[in-house]
Design an enzyme around this catalytic site. Structure first.
Site, short mmCIF file in Angstrom:
data_model
loop_
_atom_site.label_atom_id
_atom_site.label_comp_id
_atom_site.label_asym_id
_atom_site.label_seq_id
_atom_site.Cartn_x
_atom_site.Cartn_y
_atom_site.Cartn_z
N GLU A 83 0.83 -1.22 0.00
CA GLU A 83 0.00 0.00 0.00
C GLU A 83 0.85 1.26 0.00
OE1 GLU A 83 -4.37 -0.94 1.91
OE2 GLU A 83 -3.14 0.50 2.96
N HIS A 101 8.58 -26.55 -1.40
CA HIS A 101 7.94 -27.66 -2.12
C HIS A 101 6.78 -27.16 -2.97
CE1 HIS A 101 10.21 -30.80 0.12
NE2 HIS A 101 10.36 -29.76 0.94
N LYS A 121 -14.11 0.02 -3.96
CA LYS A 121 -15.17 0.40 -3.01
C LYS A 121 -16.28 1.15 -3.74
CE LYS A 121 -12.39 1.06 1.15
NZ LYS A 121 -11.87 2.06 2.06
O1 PA5 Z 1 -3.48 1.08 6.01
C1 PA5 Z 1 -4.58 1.57 5.81
O2 PA5 Z 1 -4.79 2.80 5.91
C2 PA5 Z 1 -5.76 0.68 5.48
O3 PA5 Z 1 -5.35 -0.63 5.31
C3 PA5 Z 1 -6.80 0.74 6.59
O4 PA5 Z 1 -6.21 0.35 7.79
C4 PA5 Z 1 -7.99 -0.18 6.25
O5 PA5 Z 1 -8.53 0.16 5.02
C5 PA5 Z 1 -9.05 -0.07 7.34
O6 PA5 Z 1 -9.49 1.23 7.45
P1 PA5 Z 1 -10.31 1.71 8.72
O7 PA5 Z 1 -9.43 1.57 9.91
O8 PA5 Z 1 -10.68 3.14 8.44
O9 PA5 Z 1 -11.52 0.81 8.83
#
Ligand code: PA5
Length: 447
Positions: free
Chosen positions: A286, A307, A421
């Site tokens: 990310e 394996h 989303k």
């Molecule tokens: O690293 C990030 O920002 C994302 O992976 C969020 O943690 C994830 O989308 C969950 O978001 P939230 O804590 O708003 O539910």
């Protein structure tokens, strides 16, 4: 030092000249992180967190964990992405991937709201039957679909079982300090709340209440974990890659990427590293995968995956490198028994420690993969303690931020996560998405 970076398995792949040529760029990227002058600098709270974390809240986390340990057979932790992976990685790494099956005086811990699986949800509901439950819902935004659906379910379960008053004693909410809808709702409902700091993004949040409450409920020493991170913060205080292994790791990854090694495989030799691998993949994936750039983060657990994916790594496309995490002290000892019949022909290792064989498999694989054209970075950890986990988290977070800046991306945003989303909301008929729904329905209907 709980962590050592070893670069001898890069010989022939990365030269001393390449390292010195990139050192200024690496130092500049490090300075951007430290000075807060880079892109996304609103999300640098994790940099000094090991020192300036909220001590009052930390004490409240411990009290809440004690309460949960006393009154619950099961803690259900609801969250996804950065609001889930760190806690699970810590519990599996420090305790065990079989934590729930161990004899212990702490509650079983199950994770919910990290998928949209009917099977996973219904199975967990049935596991909870007849048990005393507490819930920790974790969502910075408070509006993420997966955890929100799970929270509806478990909120109702607890209210039906314990009444509104009883449920209040068992629901713990970790969310935004004041902006999110979950905070307002929790205050009105009287749930105890913990904070995801504004300046810490989800994937950098394991050392906040996001990770610390579930981790403490598993009986893990969170003071030691913060101390590990704090010592790492002090250790990695130079911009010179010869004095800072986090900067060096970032630099080495970038050299390899520029040489066409665009996939990095994080390698562990212990099943308890599986979820650490998942946490690391989210952190790097990310943070770096944007603007058509980034190193693709993959992972394996050896010798299991020798394996399966081992064949590809040895002889497939030569666009990858590995980062091997070796835990020096396995924490337990097991000696291979002798077998009179020696049917398997393995009596030459009778009486040897199983961990010696595991470490030998690692050395053998490092050399084989080098010979197959795969560069290897080696990270050596002293042990699998809470202290070392905290140290490692800080190392990876800092290296990730430095590496992201070197790649030329903002390591703290995740604009691409929104694409699915929006489509999902439109297809599900969320108000305001009507036009988009028509367009998507038409695309889906096409032959
Ligand atoms: O690293 C990030 O920002 C994302 O992976 C969020 O943690 C994830 O989308 C969950 O978001 P939230 O804590 O708003 O539910």
């Amino acid at each position: 030092m709980a962590l050592k970076l070893i670069d001898k398995f890069l010989n022939g792949f990365v030269s001393a000249d390449e390292i010195s040529a990139i050192s200024k760029e690496a130092a500049d990227a490090y300075d951007l992180v430290k000075s807060g002058k880079g892109e996304g600098s609103d999300f640098l709270g994790w940099v000094t967190l090991p020192e300036d974390y909220d001590k009052d809240e930390f004490a409240r986390i411990k009290v809440a964990a004690e309460k949960i340990k006393k009154n619950s057979d099961i803690l259900v932790v609801i969250g996804i992405g950065g609001s889930y992976l760190g806690a699970r990685a810590a519990i599996e790494f420090i305790k065990s991937p079989l934590y729930n099956n161990l004899k212990k005086d702490t509650p079983d811990i199950y994770f919910a709201g990290n998928n949209i699986s009917t099977t996973a949800l219904t199975e967990l509901i049935s596991i909870c039957e007849g048990k005393d439950i507490s819930v920790n819902v974790i969502s910075k935004s408070g509006t993420t679909t997966e955890p929100a659906v799970a929270f509806r379910v478990f909120k109702k379960m607890l209210t039906d079982k314990y009444g509104a008053e009883g449920a209040r004693e068992r629901i713990f909410v970790t969310t935004d300090k004041c902006r999110g809808t979950l905070k307002q709702f929790s205050d009105e409902a009287g749930f105890e709340t913990f904070v995801v700091p504004d300046n810490v993004g989800g994937r950098y949040s394991v050392l906040t209440a996001v990770g610390l409450l579930p981790i403490a409920c598993a009986g893990i020493d969170i003071d030691a974990m913060m101390q590990g991170a704090n010592d790492a913060m002090k250790e990695y205080s130079s911009s010179d890659l010869n004095k800072n292994d986090a900067v060096k790791y970032a630099a080495l990854r970038n050299i390899l990427e520029r040489n066409g090694k665009v996939t990095e495989i994080l390698v562990g030799y212990e099943p308890y590293m599986l979820m650490l691998n998942e946490w690391w993949k989210q952190l790097y994936g990310e943070s770096e995968g944007k603007d058509n750039k980034g190193i693709f983060p993959a992972s394996v657990v050896f010798s299991t995956d020798l394996h399966s994916l081992g064949q590809y790594i040895q002889e497939g496309q030569r666009n990858l490198f590995e980062t091997v995490v070796n835990v020096k002290n396995p924490g337990a000892e097991f000696v291979i028994p002798n077998d009179e019949a020696n049917v398997d022909g393995l009596n030459f290792i009778s009486g040897k420690k199983l961990d010696y064989v595991n470490k030998t498999a690692m050395l053998a694989t490092l050399i084989a993969h080098n010979d197959g054209g795969v560069p290897n970075i080696l990270i050596e950890l002293d042990d699998r303690s809470a202290y070392t986990f905290g140290y490692l988290v800080y190392f990876f977070e800092l290296a990730c931020a430095v590496s992201g800046y070197m790649l030329g991306v903002n390591p703290f945003n995740q604009p691409g996560v929104e694409a699915y989303k929006k489509n999902m909301f439109a297809l599900l008929g969320k108000p305001g998405y009507e036009e988009m729904k028509k367009e998507l329905d038409a695309r889906i209907a096409k032959d």
